[in-house]
Design a protein around this motif. Structure first.
Motif, PDB file in Angstrom:
ATOM      1  N   GLN A 139       0.850  -1.183   0.000  1.00 43.74           N
ATOM      2  CA  GLN A 139       0.000   0.000   0.000  1.00 43.74           C
ATOM      3  C   GLN A 139       0.889   1.238   0.000  1.00 43.74           C
ATOM      4  O   GLN A 139       1.981   1.237   0.568  1.00 43.74           O
ATOM      5  CB  GLN A 139      -0.891   0.031   1.250  1.00 43.74           C
ATOM      6  N   SER A 159       5.404  -5.117   7.132  1.00 42.76           N
ATOM      7  CA  SER A 159       4.066  -5.711   7.230  1.00 42.76           C
ATOM      8  C   SER A 159       3.738  -6.133   8.657  1.00 42.76           C
ATOM      9  O   SER A 159       2.610  -5.926   9.124  1.00 42.76           O
ATOM     10  CB  SER A 159       3.962  -6.907   6.282  1.00 42.76           C
ATOM     11  N   ASP A 160       4.695  -6.712   9.380  1.00 49.19           N
ATOM     12  CA  ASP A 160       4.446  -7.108  10.768  1.00 49.19           C
ATOM     13  C   ASP A 160       4.334  -5.896  11.685  1.00 49.19           C
ATOM     14  O   ASP A 160       3.545  -5.906  12.640  1.00 49.19           O
ATOM     15  CB  ASP A 160       5.555  -8.034  11.266  1.00 49.19           C
ATOM     16  N   LYS A 162       3.136  -2.991  10.828  1.00 44.94           N
ATOM     17  CA  LYS A 162       1.797  -2.430  10.607  1.00 44.94           C
ATOM     18  C   LYS A 162       0.757  -3.171  11.434  1.00 44.94           C
ATOM     19  O   LYS A 162      -0.127  -2.570  12.049  1.00 44.94           O
ATOM     20  CB  LYS A 162       1.485  -2.497   9.101  1.00 44.94           C
ATOM     21  N   LYS A 163       0.850  -4.515  11.453  1.00 43.79           N
ATOM     22  CA  LYS A 163      -0.105  -5.289  12.245  1.00 43.79           C
ATOM     23  C   LYS A 163       0.038  -4.980  13.740  1.00 43.79           C
ATOM     24  O   LYS A 163      -0.954  -4.905  14.463  1.00 43.79           O
ATOM     25  CB  LYS A 163       0.117  -6.782  12.006  1.00 43.79           C
ATOM     26  N   GLN A 164       1.281  -4.796  14.188  1.00 43.31           N
ATOM     27  CA  GLN A 164       1.501  -4.514  15.609  1.00 43.31           C
ATOM     28  C   GLN A 164       0.921  -3.162  16.005  1.00 43.31           C
ATOM     29  O   GLN A 164       0.317  -3.027  17.070  1.00 43.31           O
ATOM     30  CB  GLN A 164       3.001  -4.557  15.913  1.00 43.31           C
ATOM     31  N   ALA A 167      -3.087  -3.197  13.707  1.00 43.27           N
ATOM     32  CA  ALA A 167      -3.918  -4.391  13.546  1.00 43.27           C
ATOM     33  C   ALA A 167      -4.521  -4.406  12.139  1.00 43.27           C
ATOM     34  O   ALA A 167      -3.789  -4.276  11.159  1.00 43.27           O
ATOM     35  CB  ALA A 167      -4.989  -4.454  14.632  1.00 43.27           C
ATOM     36  N   ASP A 168      -5.843  -4.518  12.025  1.00 47.26           N
ATOM     37  CA  ASP A 168      -6.492  -4.577  10.715  1.00 47.26           C
ATOM     38  C   ASP A 168      -6.914  -3.202  10.203  1.00 47.26           C
ATOM     39  O   ASP A 168      -7.549  -3.093   9.149  1.00 47.26           O
ATOM     40  CB  ASP A 168      -7.724  -5.487  10.788  1.00 47.26           C
ATOM     41  N   ARG A 169      -6.577  -2.166  10.920  1.00 49.57           N
ATOM     42  CA  ARG A 169      -6.969  -0.814  10.510  1.00 49.57           C
ATOM     43  C   ARG A 169      -6.080  -0.325   9.371  1.00 49.57           C
ATOM     44  O   ARG A 169      -4.959  -0.793   9.181  1.00 49.57           O
ATOM     45  CB  ARG A 169      -6.883   0.145  11.700  1.00 49.57           C
ATOM     46  N   ASP A 170      -6.570   0.662   8.638  1.00 45.34           N
ATOM     47  CA  ASP A 170      -5.800   1.281   7.566  1.00 45.34           C
ATOM     48  C   ASP A 170      -4.731   2.181   8.174  1.00 45.34           C
ATOM     49  O   ASP A 170      -5.032   3.047   9.003  1.00 45.34           O
ATOM     50  CB  ASP A 170      -6.722   2.091   6.660  1.00 45.34           C
ATOM     51  N   SER A 191       4.301  -8.279   2.387  1.00 42.88           N
ATOM     52  CA  SER A 191       4.911  -9.339   3.185  1.00 42.88           C
ATOM     53  C   SER A 191       5.845 -10.184   2.322  1.00 42.88           C
ATOM     54  O   SER A 191       5.572 -10.442   1.145  1.00 42.88           O
ATOM     55  CB  SER A 191       3.826 -10.225   3.794  1.00 42.88           C
TER      56      SER A 191
END
Length: 411
Positions: A139, A159-160, A162-164, A167-170, A191
């Motif tokens: 993105q 990528s990890d 961003k998840k930390q 989470a699933d938010r933009d 990823s």
């Protein structure tokens, strides 16, 4: 004898010795299954090594700072060598064989968003970093030359990471705070699989422009002021690789007063050499797998030959009667040869079918198996066919040389 009679006679003969026929077919099928699985595993492992090499960074050299082990340039041995922030500019000028020369600086920083926080590795480098280290955006975008020139507070998330943090938010356009300094997220990394690194996995990092990094998160004491952790170097091509290495060592040796031959002072993690070494491993593995496979197929051919020799011996009297009644040697040759080829052909078909199924099942259990390469099946069938033809021809040729008078006396 026409083909129909030959086929009927062969089937009747094979059916009369069902156990021997089934064991021979099983041996042929098992040999095909074994070689197919071995080749599939070898190709899968080779593909995995090459894929990992590409995701880590293709044709990249990481030049580390270390301690000198030789006394050179009037400076004592054993002293600490550190690359400085602006070394790359002079190195790039004096190393025309190198396409990219860039500094890299990384430090652990306390990072938080509105949703989560953590201590994360923050890395600063020049924009071509994304190309040579295979850091592709899923993105947004990676930072560019303008972002670096103006030292903008922009961040590209692994990528990890961003998840930390989200989470699933933009995450695009959101603000993160690194040691209290706000940065705007402009991109999120795609990823990637990575099983080797020198400072952690890229998916768990935050990437920012180099000028922003050295302004906000420079190396702290006891590190030397204005120092960087390493230089990232990429040659123009494999042909310029060694020239690039020599030019890098020569320039750094002059700037920091050490012997360019001192590998401790300028240790290099050379992915080009790693790729060449990996290629040698892959080639050696393929040769070994091929040799084992051919040996397996030859054993299958010997099994066919032994079965056919026993069959000829058991049918000596029958062959003698045929020849006494006027059968030509070519007819006997076709008879025995047909038995062998049909026996091998059925085993070959069964082996290929079971090999295809077994390889697919192995892929579901083991990562790195490439089971359905048609070249493997075609080559296996061709080699086995040639071996089977030779293994059947020898007993068939012996059958044509039987003396009818002697054969008729055989009990």
């Amino acid at each position: 004898m026409n083909f129909t009679d030959l086929l009927r006679d062969t089937v009747a003969t094979l059916w009369a010795h069902k156990r021997r026929t089934l064991l021979t077919m099983f041996g042929i099928a098992w040999g095909i299954i074994s070689i197919t699985i071995m080749v599939a595993a070898g190709e899968g492992l080779g593909d995995g090594i090459q894929k990992n090499q590409q995701t880590f960074g293709k044709d990249v050299m990481i030049v580390f700072a270390g301690r000198t082990s030789m006394q050179a340039g009037g400076m004592r041995s054993g002293r600490l060598i550190r690359w400085l922030e602006d070394d790359y500019i002079q190195v790039a000028k004096e190393a025309p064989a190198c396409k990219y020369v860039m500094p890299e600086l990384g430090n652990n920083v306390q990072v938080h968003s509105l949703f989560n926080s953590g201590t994360i590795q923050v890395v600063g480098a020049l924009p071509p970093f994304s190309e040579i280290r295979s850091v592709a955006p899923a993105q947004g975008r990676f930072y560019n030359d303008e972002d670096n020139a103006e030292a903008r507070n922009v961040a590209f998330l692994g990528s990890d990471t961003k998840k930390q943090l989200f989470a699933d938010r933009d995450a695009l356009g959101q603000t993160i705070w690194m040691s209290g300094i706000p940065y705007v997220v402009i991109g999120v990394m795609k990823s990637k699989e990575q099983n080797s690194s020198y400072d952690g996995f890229d998916t768990r990092k935050v990437f920012i422009p180099f000028n922003s990094m050295r302004r906000d998160f420079p190396n702290k004491p006891p590190a030397i002021e204005h120092s960087v952790d390493r230089l990232l170097v990429a040659p123009w091509s494999l042909e310029t690789h060694m020239d690039c290495v020599h030019q890098i060592r020569r320039t750094l040796g002059r700037l920091h007063h050490f012997d360019p031959r001192d590998e401790e002072a300028a240790g290099i993690w050379d992915t080009v050499k790693n790729a060449q070494a990996n290629r040698m491993i892959i080639v050696g593995m393929e040769i070994f797998m091929g040799a084992v496979g051919i040996a397996t197929l030859f054993l299958g051919g010997l099994s066919v030959m032994n079965v056919m020799l026993v069959s000829v011996r058991e049918r000596t009297r029958e062959i003698g009667v045929r020849m006494a009644l006027g059968a030509q040697p070519s007819s006997v040759l076709k008879l025995v040869l047909g038995h062998g080829l049909i026996l091998v052909g059925v085993g070959l078909v069964l082996g290929l079918v079971f090999a295809y199924v077994a390889a697919g099942f192995a892929k579901s259990l083991v990562v790195g198996v490439n089971p359905h390469d048609p070249v493997t099946y075609v080559a296996t069938a061709a080699v086995l066919g040639a071996i089977a033809l030779l293994a059947s021809y020898i007993p068939a040729r012996r059958a044509t040389r039987i003396d009818p008078l002697i054969a008729l006396r055989t009990e």
